[in-house]
Design an enzyme around this catalytic site. Structure first.
Site, short mmCIF file in Angstrom:
data_model
loop_
_atom_site.label_atom_id
_atom_site.label_comp_id
_atom_site.label_asym_id
_atom_site.label_seq_id
_atom_site.Cartn_x
_atom_site.Cartn_y
_atom_site.Cartn_z
N CYS A 114 0.82 -1.23 0.00
CA CYS A 114 0.00 0.00 0.00
C CYS A 114 0.85 1.27 0.00
O CYS A 114 0.34 2.35 -0.25
CB CYS A 114 -0.93 0.00 1.19
SG CYS A 114 -2.03 -1.41 1.23
N HIS A 242 -3.30 7.19 3.31
CA HIS A 242 -3.73 5.94 2.68
C HIS A 242 -5.10 5.55 3.24
O HIS A 242 -5.32 5.60 4.46
CB HIS A 242 -2.68 4.85 2.98
CG HIS A 242 -3.14 3.47 2.60
ND1 HIS A 242 -3.76 3.21 1.41
CD2 HIS A 242 -3.09 2.29 3.28
CE1 HIS A 242 -4.07 1.93 1.35
NE2 HIS A 242 -3.68 1.36 2.47
N ASN A 272 -10.21 -0.16 0.32
CA ASN A 272 -8.75 -0.06 0.33
C ASN A 272 -8.23 -0.51 -1.04
O ASN A 272 -8.32 -1.68 -1.39
CB ASN A 272 -8.20 -0.94 1.45
CG ASN A 272 -6.68 -0.90 1.54
OD1 ASN A 272 -6.01 -0.39 0.64
ND2 ASN A 272 -6.14 -1.44 2.62
N1 COA Z 1 -18.39 -8.73 9.57
C1 COA Z 1 -18.79 -9.00 10.81
N2 COA Z 1 -17.95 -9.35 11.80
C2 COA Z 1 -16.65 -9.41 11.49
C3 COA Z 1 -16.16 -9.14 10.20
C4 COA Z 1 -17.10 -8.80 9.23
N3 COA Z 1 -16.74 -8.51 7.96
N4 COA Z 1 -14.82 -9.28 10.21
C5 COA Z 1 -14.47 -9.63 11.45
N5 COA Z 1 -15.58 -9.72 12.23
C6 COA Z 1 -15.67 -10.09 13.64
C7 COA Z 1 -14.53 -10.97 14.07
O1 COA Z 1 -14.80 -12.31 13.78
C8 COA Z 1 -14.49 -10.69 15.54
O2 COA Z 1 -15.47 -11.43 16.16
P1 COA Z 1 -15.22 -12.12 17.61
O3 COA Z 1 -14.94 -10.98 18.52
O4 COA Z 1 -16.49 -12.83 17.87
O5 COA Z 1 -14.03 -13.01 17.40
C9 COA Z 1 -14.87 -9.22 15.64
O6 COA Z 1 -15.56 -8.92 14.42
C10 COA Z 1 -13.68 -8.30 15.78
O7 COA Z 1 -12.71 -8.67 14.81
P2 COA Z 1 -11.37 -7.90 14.63
O8 COA Z 1 -10.60 -8.50 13.54
O9 COA Z 1 -10.72 -7.74 15.98
O10 COA Z 1 -11.96 -6.47 14.19
P3 COA Z 1 -11.26 -5.10 14.09
O11 COA Z 1 -11.99 -4.15 14.92
O12 COA Z 1 -9.76 -5.19 14.29
O13 COA Z 1 -11.51 -4.74 12.57
C11 COA Z 1 -10.33 -4.64 10.49
C12 COA Z 1 -10.98 -5.52 11.54
C13 COA Z 1 -9.75 -5.49 9.41
C14 COA Z 1 -11.42 -3.75 9.93
C15 COA Z 1 -9.28 -3.77 11.16
O14 COA Z 1 -8.45 -4.57 11.93
C16 COA Z 1 -8.41 -3.03 10.19
O15 COA Z 1 -8.88 -2.14 9.49
N6 COA Z 1 -7.10 -3.32 10.20
C17 COA Z 1 -6.12 -2.57 9.46
C18 COA Z 1 -6.20 -2.80 8.01
C19 COA Z 1 -5.12 -1.99 7.40
O16 COA Z 1 -4.82 -0.91 7.82
N7 COA Z 1 -4.50 -2.49 6.41
C20 COA Z 1 -3.41 -1.70 5.91
C21 COA Z 1 -2.63 -2.41 5.08
S1 COA Z 1 -3.24 -2.15 3.49
#
Ligand code: COA
Length: 316
Positions: A114, A242, A272
């Site tokens: 990215c 980003h 993204n």
């Molecule tokens: N829909 C519903 N629930 C979802 C889900 C979805 N699409 N994806 C994950 N969940 C659930 C998980 O299973 C988890 O459930 P649990 O608590 O029962 O285990 C819960 O939501 C929390 O998951 P988690 O992965 O901890 O969520 P988060 O708050 O960290 O959000 C992202 C996930 C991916 C949105 C977030 O981590 C993120 O944006 N990360 C950075 C991405 C990034 O910057 N990438 C840059 C490189 S390009």
């Protein structure tokens, strides 16, 4: 070293819009979860007949037109991408053919996930300093919909396709973009196996850990760029982050008290788009007249690798 400025921008995204409601039919998720956790409402995915080479060429043509620069004036061409249609030839070589760029210039792809567009801008600044030609073409383009793991609801909702391009000019006496770039050498947290790996070519990510990395990397980059350039937050006309997660942008905005008219989000529309994300924003801002000649833009990226980067770039 002489610096580069952006002379023109262009963009292209595929026609197929995939909404959160569409994804509700594929994986166990909801519009409410996606919108509140990421800020994403829709993304564009390449459909039949749409390829990274076609959106790259469309974005690049628009950038050349916007800059009033002809293909034979381009002295180097870099396409930042982690999802090329073919590894060989590179996307940049296909673009060279499509646009009719000169043959005695370097055209190549660069992969810094990215952060790719910012790595490419810095590389272009170095190349143009060593070239008699003064214009360069830098594109960020991705076809991430091809590498989505549709069984992983934590990642399949995030990514979209698109291409953004910039024509840059290098001139004596212009300030360098003062890029700060780096990587952690991390191969686990964000992974997209290539043809040499004994794994399927699908994207995987430990989102929460990448999130933590990103919220530290963004202010680090902002501080480093301001330090290097001797500028303050007030000297910056626009902050371009980003577009990975709206919450990451909001945290940076709060930390630096950036007023609403000095930053922008299009993640709600495109998701993204990795290396395409920063140039897509630049192109939209320029078209809307929010940035133009004389504008000073602080851009920050982060991503797989784990890579990070920031720079201060002016518009010519
Ligand atoms: N829909 C519903 N629930 C979802 C889900 C979805 N699409 N994806 C994950 N969940 C659930 C998980 O299973 C988890 O459930 P649990 O608590 O029962 O285990 C819960 O939501 C929390 O998951 P988690 O992965 O901890 O969520 P988060 O708050 O960290 O959000 C992202 C996930 C991916 C949105 C977030 O981590 C993120 O944006 N990360 C950075 C991405 C990034 O910057 N990438 C840059 C490189 S390009």
């Amino acid at each position: 070293m002489n610096g580069i400025k952006i002379r023109g921008t262009g963009r292209d995204v595929p026609g197929r819009i995939v909404t959160n409601r569409d994804l509700e039919k594929i994986v166990d998720t909801s519009d409410q979860w996606i919108t509140s956790r990421t800020g994403i409402q829709a993304r564009r995915h390449c459909g039949e007949g749409e390829h990274i080479s076609s959106i790259t060429a469309a974005a690049a043509r628009r950038a050349l037109e916007d800059a009033c620069v002809t293909p034979d004036q381009i002295g180097a061409c870099i396409v930042a991408t982690a999802t090329p249609e073919t590894l060989v030839p590179s996307t940049a070589c296909s673009l060279q053919r499509d646009l009719g760029l000169l043959q005695d210039i370097p055209c190549f792809d660069l992969n810094a996930a990215c952060t790719g567009f910012l790595f490419a801008l810095h590389t272009m600044e170095c190349l143009l300093n060593a070239s008699p030609r003064k214009f360069g073409l830098v594109v960020g383009a991705e076809n991430l919909s091809r590498v989505i793991n549709w069984e992983d609801r934590g990642t399949c909702i995030l990514f979209g396709d698109g291409a953004g391009a910039a024509v840059v000019e290098c001139r004596e006496g212009w300030p360098s973009i003062s890029a700060v770039l780096g990587c952690h050498g991390n191969s686990e947290l964000l992974r997209l196996p290539g043809p040499g790996a004994e794994e399927p070519c699908v994207l995987s990510m430990e989102g929460t850990k990448v999130f933590k990395f990103a919220v530290e990397a963004v202010p680090w980059c902002v501080d480093q760029v301001l330090n290097r350039t001797g500028r303050t937050v007030e000297d910056v006309d626009f902050f371009v982050f980003h577009q990975a997660n709206a919450r990451i942008i909001d945290l940076a905005v709060r930390k630096y008290h950036i007023p609403a008219e000095k930053y922008y989000k299009n993640i709600q529309e495109y998701g993204n788009t990795s290396a395409a994300s920063i140039p897509l924003v630049l192109s939209e801002l320029r078209q809307q007249g929010k940035i133009g000649p004389g504008s000073r833009v602080l851009a920050v990226g982060f991503g797989g690798g784990l890579t990070w980067g920031g720079c201060l770039i002016e518009f010519a």
